[in-house]
Design a protein around this motif. Structure first.
Motif, PDB file in Angstrom:
ATOM      1  N   UNK A 136      40.926 -62.428  23.509  1.00  0.00           N
ATOM      2  CA  UNK A 136      41.783 -61.580  24.272  1.00  0.00           C
ATOM      3  C   UNK A 136      41.744 -60.309  23.703  1.00  0.00           C
ATOM      4  N   UNK A 137      42.415 -59.451  24.319  1.00  0.00           N
ATOM      5  CA  UNK A 137      42.404 -57.911  24.070  1.00  0.00           C
ATOM      6  C   UNK A 137      42.919 -57.772  22.631  1.00  0.00           C
ATOM      7  N   UNK A 138      42.425 -56.741  21.900  1.00  0.00           N
ATOM      8  CA  UNK A 138      42.656 -56.361  20.615  1.00  0.00           C
ATOM      9  C   UNK A 138      41.996 -55.020  20.569  1.00  0.00           C
ATOM     10  N   UNK A 139      41.955 -54.725  19.082  1.00  0.00           N
ATOM     11  CA  UNK A 139      41.619 -53.499  18.810  1.00  0.00           C
ATOM     12  C   UNK A 139      40.737 -53.203  17.578  1.00  0.00           C
ATOM     13  N   UNK A 140      39.506 -52.513  17.601  1.00  0.00           N
ATOM     14  CA  UNK A 140      38.708 -52.179  16.416  1.00  0.00           C
ATOM     15  C   UNK A 140      39.439 -51.295  15.628  1.00  0.00           C
ATOM     16  N   UNK A 141      39.742 -51.307  14.291  1.00  0.00           N
ATOM     17  CA  UNK A 141      40.475 -50.342  13.532  1.00  0.00           C
ATOM     18  C   UNK A 141      39.480 -49.493  12.744  1.00  0.00           C
ATOM     19  N   UNK A 142      39.395 -48.314  12.838  1.00  0.00           N
ATOM     20  CA  UNK A 142      38.519 -47.436  12.299  1.00  0.00           C
ATOM     21  C   UNK A 142      39.516 -46.479  11.417  1.00  0.00           C
ATOM     22  N   UNK A 143      39.102 -46.438  10.033  1.00  0.00           N
ATOM     23  CA  UNK A 143      39.885 -45.695   9.258  1.00  0.00           C
ATOM     24  C   UNK A 143      39.128 -44.810   8.284  1.00  0.00           C
ATOM     25  N   UNK A 144      39.773 -43.683   7.695  1.00  0.00           N
ATOM     26  CA  UNK A 144      38.878 -42.997   6.954  1.00  0.00           C
ATOM     27  C   UNK A 144      38.844 -43.618   5.503  1.00  0.00           C
ATOM     28  N   UNK A 145      37.630 -43.378   5.058  1.00  0.00           N
ATOM     29  CA  UNK A 145      37.252 -44.007   3.890  1.00  0.00           C
ATOM     30  C   UNK A 145      36.661 -42.957   2.711  1.00  0.00           C
ATOM     31  N   UNK A 146      37.313 -42.716   1.562  1.00  0.00           N
ATOM     32  CA  UNK A 146      36.835 -41.834   0.373  1.00  0.00           C
ATOM     33  C   UNK A 146      35.924 -42.756  -0.422  1.00  0.00           C
ATOM     34  N   UNK A 147      34.672 -42.307  -0.570  1.00  0.00           N
ATOM     35  CA  UNK A 147      33.735 -42.924  -1.495  1.00  0.00           C
ATOM     36  C   UNK A 147      34.130 -42.476  -2.929  1.00  0.00           C
ATOM     37  N   UNK A 148      33.585 -43.001  -3.976  1.00  0.00           N
ATOM     38  CA  UNK A 148      33.835 -42.757  -5.246  1.00  0.00           C
ATOM     39  C   UNK A 148      33.132 -41.319  -5.671  1.00  0.00           C
ATOM     40  N   UNK A 149      32.282 -40.729  -5.079  1.00  0.00           N
ATOM     41  CA  UNK A 149      31.592 -39.634  -5.183  1.00  0.00           C
ATOM     42  C   UNK A 149      32.296 -38.560  -4.084  1.00  0.00           C
ATOM     43  N   UNK A 150      33.444 -38.953  -3.728  1.00  0.00           N
ATOM     44  CA  UNK A 150      34.321 -37.780  -2.946  1.00  0.00           C
ATOM     45  C   UNK A 150      33.728 -37.551  -1.474  1.00  0.00           C
ATOM     46  N   UNK A 151      33.126 -38.506  -0.896  1.00  0.00           N
ATOM     47  CA  UNK A 151      32.751 -38.313   0.391  1.00  0.00           C
ATOM     48  C   UNK A 151      33.748 -38.932   1.464  1.00  0.00           C
ATOM     49  N   UNK A 175      34.178 -40.580   4.917  1.00  0.00           N
ATOM     50  CA  UNK A 175      33.370 -41.143   6.185  1.00  0.00           C
ATOM     51  C   UNK A 175      34.311 -41.995   6.839  1.00  0.00           C
ATOM     52  N   UNK A 176      33.947 -42.554   8.107  1.00  0.00           N
ATOM     53  CA  UNK A 176      34.428 -43.416   8.738  1.00  0.00           C
ATOM     54  C   UNK A 176      34.220 -45.020   8.587  1.00  0.00           C
ATOM     55  N   UNK A 177      35.384 -45.812   8.333  1.00  0.00           N
ATOM     56  CA  UNK A 177      35.091 -47.213   8.206  1.00  0.00           C
ATOM     57  C   UNK A 177      35.639 -48.080   9.346  1.00  0.00           C
ATOM     58  N   UNK A 178      34.778 -48.628  10.155  1.00  0.00           N
ATOM     59  CA  UNK A 178      34.988 -49.594  11.077  1.00  0.00           C
ATOM     60  C   UNK A 178      35.459 -50.796  10.427  1.00  0.00           C
TER      61      UNK A 178
END
Length: 225
Positions: free
Chosen positions: A85-100, A102-105
């Motif tokens: 049934x219904x739900x949500x994709x969770x998209x969070x901010x992600x900080x890479x080890x080289x300090x970028x 990005x978006x993480x689904x």
């Protein structure tokens, strides 16, 4: 007999066109299967570094491995899963080890878990770059205030979460959040209806020939009486 030549030619030419269309769809099917095989190979290939210059056509499905941390904040994209049934994709901010940033689904969570606190902090991620095309003419506008999104609009999500407009869809995250199931990219959402189209054209060719034969038989019977 000459009066049957025209309907016979009409029937044979019509059936020939329909058969040709079926053969063309079979050729399209072979081409599409090759494209899907290339995409599958791309998805499961060796991981590559995050690109500095973004080129969606060249980098779509690029495998990546990330080390860093999942940051607080999220965008919730309304989706539905079969048998769930219904739900949500969770998209969070992600900080890479080289300090970028990005978006993480991260994947799918059920509706009853939409307000459950998510696990944040250090994480290892395996996934793929993607530029999803979720929006069409019937897609509602995102309700940003209520955090109900109807499409993964990368630019808008990046602005909301303060990241680069670069989305990684997780295949696996370590450690795993128990309430989130990954929804990795695959080829299941890419339409491939050429076989059905081919069957339709071949079936119409058979029906066309049957109707032609029936018409000629009736004309012959009428002529005899």
């Amino acid at each position: 007999m000459t009066r049957f030549i025209a309907p016979l030619l009409f029937g044979l030419i019509g059936a020939g066109i329909l058969v040709w269309l079926g053969i063309w769809q079979m050729q399209r099917l072979e081409w599409k299967q090759g494209v899907l095989a290339e995409i599958e190979a791309r998805i499961s290939g060796d991981p590559e570094p995050l690109p500095v210059m973004i080129s969606p056509e060249e980098q779509r499905y690029q495998p990546v491995e990330l080390s860093g941390e999942i940051l607080p904040g999220e965008v919730r994209v309304l989706v539905s899963q079969k048998q769930i049934g219904a739900g949500y994709r969770i998209v969070s901010p992600f900080r890479t080890e080289d300090d970028r940033l990005i978006l993480l689904d991260r994947g799918f969570t059920r509706d009853e878990f939409k307000d459950t606190p998510r696990r944040i902090g250090p994480a290892e991620v395996q996934g793929n770059l993607h530029w999803p095309d979720d929006r069409n003419s019937a897609t509602p506008e995102n309700d940003v205030a209520a955090n109900i999104w109807f499409a993964r609009d990368i630019g808008a999500m990046a602005e909301e979460l303060g990241t680069e407009p670069l989305l990684v869809i997780a295949r696996a995250t370590d450690p795993k959040d128990p309430e989130i199931d990954p929804l990795p990219v695959d080829t299941s959402g890419i339409p491939n209806d050429h076989l059905q189209y081919a069957i339709t054209w071949f079936s119409l060719a058979v029906v066309w020939l049957i109707m032609t034969a029936y018409y000629i038989a009736r004309q012959r019977k009428t002529g005899e009486t």
